[in-house]
Design a protein around this motif. Structure first.
Motif, PDB file in Angstrom:
ATOM      1  N   SER A  21     -24.196  35.882   6.088  1.00 44.36           N
ATOM      2  CA  SER A  21     -23.823  34.756   6.951  1.00 44.36           C
ATOM      3  C   SER A  21     -23.490  33.505   6.138  1.00 44.36           C
ATOM      4  CB  SER A  21     -24.938  34.451   7.953  1.00 44.36           C
ATOM      5  OG  SER A  21     -26.151  34.133   7.290  1.00 44.36           O
ATOM      6  N   VAL A  22     -24.251  33.241   5.088  1.00 42.10           N
ATOM      7  CA  VAL A  22     -24.001  32.052   4.256  1.00 42.10           C
ATOM      8  C   VAL A  22     -22.687  32.206   3.500  1.00 42.10           C
ATOM      9  CG1 VAL A  22     -24.828  30.719   2.278  1.00 42.10           C
ATOM     10  CG2 VAL A  22     -26.441  31.477   4.025  1.00 42.10           C
ATOM     11  N   ILE A  23     -22.498  33.352   2.846  1.00 38.64           N
ATOM     12  CA  ILE A  23     -21.246  33.613   2.125  1.00 38.64           C
ATOM     13  C   ILE A  23     -20.072  33.606   3.098  1.00 38.64           C
ATOM     14  CG2 ILE A  23     -19.960  35.319   0.772  1.00 38.64           C
ATOM     15  CD1 ILE A  23     -22.206  33.951  -0.765  1.00 38.64           C
ATOM     16  N   GLY A  24     -20.276  34.170   4.290  1.00 39.11           N
ATOM     17  CA  GLY A  24     -19.208  34.208   5.287  1.00 39.11           C
ATOM     18  C   GLY A  24     -18.755  32.827   5.702  1.00 39.11           C
ATOM     19  N   LEU A  25     -19.712  31.913   5.891  1.00 36.33           N
ATOM     20  CA  LEU A  25     -19.353  30.536   6.245  1.00 36.33           C
ATOM     21  C   LEU A  25     -18.489  29.897   5.163  1.00 36.33           C
ATOM     22  CD1 LEU A  25     -22.706  29.180   7.739  1.00 36.33           C
ATOM     23  CD2 LEU A  25     -20.527  29.384   8.954  1.00 36.33           C
ATOM     24  N   ILE A  26     -18.934  30.022   3.912  1.00 34.37           N
ATOM     25  CA  ILE A  26     -18.164  29.451   2.804  1.00 34.37           C
ATOM     26  C   ILE A  26     -16.796  30.112   2.717  1.00 34.37           C
ATOM     27  CG2 ILE A  26     -18.082  29.143   0.297  1.00 34.37           C
ATOM     28  CD1 ILE A  26     -21.131  29.170   0.283  1.00 34.37           C
ATOM     29  N   ALA A  27     -16.759  31.430   2.896  1.00 39.76           N
ATOM     30  CA  ALA A  27     -15.519  32.193   2.756  1.00 39.76           C
ATOM     31  C   ALA A  27     -14.467  31.798   3.785  1.00 39.76           C
ATOM     32  CB  ALA A  27     -15.811  33.689   2.860  1.00 39.76           C
ATOM     33  N   CYS A  28     -14.905  31.387   4.976  1.00 40.12           N
ATOM     34  CA  CYS A  28     -13.938  30.940   5.993  1.00 40.12           C
ATOM     35  C   CYS A  28     -13.166  29.720   5.491  1.00 40.12           C
ATOM     36  CB  CYS A  28     -14.667  30.609   7.292  1.00 40.12           C
ATOM     37  SG  CYS A  28     -15.246  32.044   8.221  1.00 40.12           S
ATOM     38  N   GLY A  29     -13.881  28.784   4.878  1.00 37.07           N
ATOM     39  CA  GLY A  29     -13.213  27.610   4.328  1.00 37.07           C
ATOM     40  C   GLY A  29     -12.385  27.950   3.111  1.00 37.07           C
ATOM     41  N   VAL A  30     -12.907  28.817   2.249  1.00 40.38           N
ATOM     42  CA  VAL A  30     -12.204  29.228   1.035  1.00 40.38           C
ATOM     43  C   VAL A  30     -10.900  29.952   1.384  1.00 40.38           C
ATOM     44  CG1 VAL A  30     -12.310  30.820  -0.932  1.00 40.38           C
ATOM     45  CG2 VAL A  30     -14.226  29.287  -0.460  1.00 40.38           C
ATOM     46  N   THR A  31     -10.920  30.736   2.455  1.00 40.32           N
ATOM     47  CA  THR A  31      -9.706  31.440   2.899  1.00 40.32           C
ATOM     48  C   THR A  31      -8.579  30.457   3.179  1.00 40.32           C
ATOM     49  OG1 THR A  31     -10.979  33.249   3.874  1.00 40.32           O
ATOM     50  CG2 THR A  31      -8.731  32.948   4.680  1.00 40.32           C
ATOM     51  N   MET A  32      -8.909  29.396   3.894  1.00 35.37           N
ATOM     52  CA  MET A  32      -7.915  28.377   4.226  1.00 35.37           C
ATOM     53  C   MET A  32      -7.357  27.728   2.961  1.00 35.37           C
ATOM     54  SD  MET A  32      -8.459  25.412   7.099  1.00 35.37           S
ATOM     55  CE  MET A  32      -9.002  26.554   8.356  1.00 35.37           C
ATOM     56  N   VAL A  33      -8.250  27.492   2.001  1.00 36.76           N
ATOM     57  CA  VAL A  33      -7.839  26.876   0.738  1.00 36.76           C
ATOM     58  C   VAL A  33      -6.911  27.813  -0.042  1.00 36.76           C
ATOM     59  CG1 VAL A  33      -8.667  26.149  -1.545  1.00 36.76           C
ATOM     60  CG2 VAL A  33      -9.859  25.384   0.510  1.00 36.76           C
ATOM     61  N   ILE A  34      -7.270  29.096  -0.127  1.00 37.19           N
ATOM     62  CA  ILE A  34      -6.466  30.054  -0.892  1.00 37.19           C
ATOM     63  C   ILE A  34      -5.113  30.283  -0.240  1.00 37.19           C
ATOM     64  CG2 ILE A  34      -6.345  32.447  -1.711  1.00 37.19           C
ATOM     65  CD1 ILE A  34      -9.353  32.437  -2.038  1.00 37.19           C
ATOM     66  N   ILE A  35      -5.046  30.231   1.077  1.00 40.56           N
ATOM     67  CA  ILE A  35      -3.766  30.393   1.769  1.00 40.56           C
ATOM     68  C   ILE A  35      -2.770  29.340   1.304  1.00 40.56           C
ATOM     69  CG2 ILE A  35      -2.607  30.179   4.029  1.00 40.56           C
ATOM     70  CD1 ILE A  35      -5.028  31.548   5.262  1.00 40.56           C
ATOM     71  N   THR A  36      -3.263  28.155   0.950  1.00 42.07           N
ATOM     72  CA  THR A  36      -2.382  27.080   0.467  1.00 42.07           C
ATOM     73  C   THR A  36      -2.190  27.141  -1.045  1.00 42.07           C
ATOM     74  OG1 THR A  36      -4.233  25.515   0.208  1.00 42.07           O
ATOM     75  CG2 THR A  36      -3.118  25.559   2.333  1.00 42.07           C
ATOM     76  N   THR A  37      -2.514  28.287  -1.656  1.00 46.21           N
ATOM     77  CA  THR A  37      -2.426  28.540  -3.103  1.00 46.21           C
ATOM     78  C   THR A  37      -3.445  27.718  -3.893  1.00 46.21           C
ATOM     79  OG1 THR A  37      -0.725  26.887  -3.627  1.00 46.21           O
ATOM     80  CG2 THR A  37       0.040  29.063  -2.926  1.00 46.21           C
ATOM     81  N   GLY A  38      -4.473  27.226  -3.224  1.00 48.98           N
ATOM     82  CA  GLY A  38      -5.524  26.487  -3.906  1.00 48.98           C
ATOM     83  C   GLY A  38      -6.692  27.379  -4.258  1.00 48.98           C
ATOM     84  N   ILE A  39      -7.754  26.767  -4.738  1.00 51.66           N
ATOM     85  CA  ILE A  39      -8.993  27.478  -5.063  1.00 51.66           C
ATOM     86  C   ILE A  39     -10.131  26.476  -4.919  1.00 51.66           C
ATOM     87  CG2 ILE A  39      -9.150  26.989  -7.549  1.00 51.66           C
ATOM     88  CD1 ILE A  39      -9.600  30.482  -6.000  1.00 51.66           C
ATOM     89  N   ASP A  40     -11.315  26.957  -4.599  1.00 50.45           N
ATOM     90  CA  ASP A  40     -12.468  26.061  -4.467  1.00 50.45           C
ATOM     91  C   ASP A  40     -13.650  26.638  -5.234  1.00 50.45           C
ATOM     92  OD1 ASP A  40     -14.363  24.223  -3.821  1.00 50.45           O
ATOM     93  OD2 ASP A  40     -14.178  24.421  -1.639  1.00 50.45           O
ATOM     94  N   LEU A  41     -13.950  26.014  -6.365  1.00 47.43           N
ATOM     95  CA  LEU A  41     -15.068  26.445  -7.194  1.00 47.43           C
ATOM     96  C   LEU A  41     -16.333  25.632  -6.938  1.00 47.43           C
ATOM     97  CD1 LEU A  41     -13.231  26.857 -10.633  1.00 47.43           C
ATOM     98  CD2 LEU A  41     -13.702  28.617  -8.925  1.00 47.43           C
ATOM     99  N   SER A  42     -16.238  24.677  -6.025  1.00 41.55           N
ATOM    100  CA  SER A  42     -17.356  23.753  -5.821  1.00 41.55           C
ATOM    101  C   SER A  42     -18.298  24.171  -4.690  1.00 41.55           C
ATOM    102  CB  SER A  42     -16.819  22.350  -5.526  1.00 41.55           C
ATOM    103  OG  SER A  42     -16.120  22.322  -4.292  1.00 41.55           O
ATOM    104  N   SER A  43     -17.965  25.223  -3.962  1.00 45.31           N
ATOM    105  CA  SER A  43     -18.698  25.577  -2.742  1.00 45.31           C
ATOM    106  C   SER A  43     -20.200  25.740  -2.955  1.00 45.31           C
ATOM    107  CB  SER A  43     -18.134  26.879  -2.156  1.00 45.31           C
ATOM    108  OG  SER A  43     -16.753  26.795  -1.956  1.00 45.31           O
ATOM    109  N   GLY A  44     -20.594  26.469  -3.993  1.00 43.28           N
ATOM    110  CA  GLY A  44     -22.012  26.718  -4.234  1.00 43.28           C
ATOM    111  C   GLY A  44     -22.780  25.448  -4.543  1.00 43.28           C
ATOM    112  N   ALA A  59     -23.413  25.914   5.442  1.00 41.49           N
ATOM    113  CA  ALA A  59     -24.041  27.028   4.733  1.00 41.49           C
ATOM    114  C   ALA A  59     -25.322  26.567   4.037  1.00 41.49           C
ATOM    115  CB  ALA A  59     -23.065  27.609   3.705  1.00 41.49           C
ATOM    116  N   GLY A  60     -25.300  25.347   3.502  1.00 38.33           N
ATOM    117  CA  GLY A  60     -26.492  24.789   2.867  1.00 38.33           C
ATOM    118  C   GLY A  60     -27.630  24.610   3.855  1.00 38.33           C
ATOM    119  N   ILE A  61     -27.304  24.176   5.060  1.00 32.73           N
ATOM    120  CA  ILE A  61     -28.313  24.004   6.111  1.00 32.73           C
ATOM    121  C   ILE A  61     -28.913  25.359   6.492  1.00 32.73           C
ATOM    122  CG2 ILE A  61     -28.648  23.349   8.537  1.00 32.73           C
ATOM    123  CD1 ILE A  61     -26.426  21.230   8.069  1.00 32.73           C
ATOM    124  N   VAL A  62     -28.060  26.353   6.694  1.00 32.10           N
ATOM    125  CA  VAL A  62     -28.530  27.687   7.078  1.00 32.10           C
ATOM    126  C   VAL A  62     -29.424  28.286   5.996  1.00 32.10           C
ATOM    127  CG1 VAL A  62     -27.818  30.066   7.545  1.00 32.10           C
ATOM    128  CG2 VAL A  62     -26.574  28.169   8.603  1.00 32.10           C
TER     129      VAL A  62
END
Length: 330
Positions: A52-75, A239-242
């Motif tokens: 569930s925690v990884i899934g929450l982060i991954a939903c946001g990361v998906t949006m970022v990657i779709i725009t050819t970006g990347i997010d290394l700061s999530s954790g 995800a941090g709250i959960v």
């Protein structure tokens, strides 16, 4: 001959569209054969709760990657949000004795954690939009800064003795379903609707498909990049709250390498690193594949070291398949 060619083409198209789902079903069947305990309801709920925690982060990361970006700061953003939220959710026994009528409402730590994530995401988005530096560098910087801020805020120590109402977020159940699963399903559904049924979603895909064309067509690319990274930061905050409520502690060391699992979930689920392609449904299945893999290997008593190797091989294989699939479309 012609009929067999058409059949082959239909099969390839079907696998291209639903291949990740077939792989997931195959893994579930394989794990259930290798370990009879895998298919128990309690274990299956545990698998989903764990991702569930990884899934929450991954939903946001998906949006970022779709725009050819990347997010290394999530954790790291997760960790900072966790310690801030936990600090507001502490049971102050001394305070309750001195001021029995004063109590911090549950909404305060929740908003505090989400606000931290939003702020971190917005800062990253603004830096990327205004300075045009690669998202890899901007999010790498935020990864280091947020981790340091979490250590400073918590003085490098866990923040524990949290209220039971706060712990319910990560430990409670509603109608027998763990609450983290409900949070994931709700946020995944919201993100899916945002991407598929709103102007915002169309612009996300347009930016990822061809950013120059998006600019020419009148899309305010800078504005939407800031919004995308802000949304991803918000999900990291949630995800941090959960996670902190699940373990009843806000720890500055939480979330190490979680961004890699989130990126892996998105890529395994079919989100293209070349941009313009990706679905939340695929990302959730990708996260479930990682969850099934981890859980199944644990039940089979496979070493955690080997689990990392297997996961790495799967990620590389997913990217290779993605590249070949996209090459075939050109």
């Amino acid at each position: 001959m012609e009929r067999s060619r058409k059949m082959k083409a239909k099969t390839e198209q079907l696998f291209r569209k639903y291949g990740i789902f077939f792989i997931f079903i195959g893994m579930v069947v394989l794990m259930s054969i290798l370990s009879p305990a895998f298919l128990k309801v309690g274990n299956l709920l545990n698998v989903v709760r764990q991702i569930s925690v990884i899934g929450l982060i991954a939903c946001g990361v998906t949006m970022v990657i779709i725009t050819t970006g990347i997010d290394l700061s999530s954790g790291s953003v997760l960790a900072l949000s966790a310690v801030v939220a936990a600090s507001f959710a502490q049971r102050a026994d001394w305070a309750s004795k001195m001021y029995p009528n004063i109590d911090v409402p549950l909404i305060v730590p929740i908003l505090a954690g989400i606000l931290v994530g939003v702020l971190c995401g917005a800062i990253v988005g603004i830096i990327i939009a205004k300075t045009k530096i690669p998202p890899f560098i901007a999010t790498l910087g935020m990864m280091i800064v947020a981790r340091g801020a979490a250590l400073i805020y918590s003085d490098g120590r866990p923040i524990s003795s949290l209220k039971s109402s706060y712990n319910f977020i990560g430990q409670g159940k509603v109608l027998g379903i763990p609450f983290p699963i409900i949070v994931l399903v709700v946020m995944a559904a919201i993100t899916h609707v945002l991407l598929t049924n709103t102007k915002f979603g169309k612009y996300v895909y347009a930016i990822g498909g061809n950013e120059n064309a998006a600019v020419v067509s009148g899309i305010n690319v800078d504005k939407y990049k800031v919004l995308i990274y802000t949304y991803a930061g918000m999900l990291s905050g949630m995800a941090g709250i959960v996670l902190s409520s699940r373990i009843s502690s806000g720890q500055p060391g939480l979330g190490v390498a979680y961004e890699l699992d989130a990126i892996a979930s998105a890529v395994i689920g079919g989100t293209s690193l070349n941009g313009g392609i990706g679905k939340i449904t695929g990302t959730i299945i990708g996260a479930l594949i990682i969850g099934v893999l981890n859980n199944g290997l644990d039940l089979l008593n496979v070493s955690a070291y080997w689990q990392q190797i297997v996961k790495g091989v799967i990620i590389v294989a997913a990217v290779i398949l993605d590249e070949r699939k996209n090459r075939g479309k050109k």
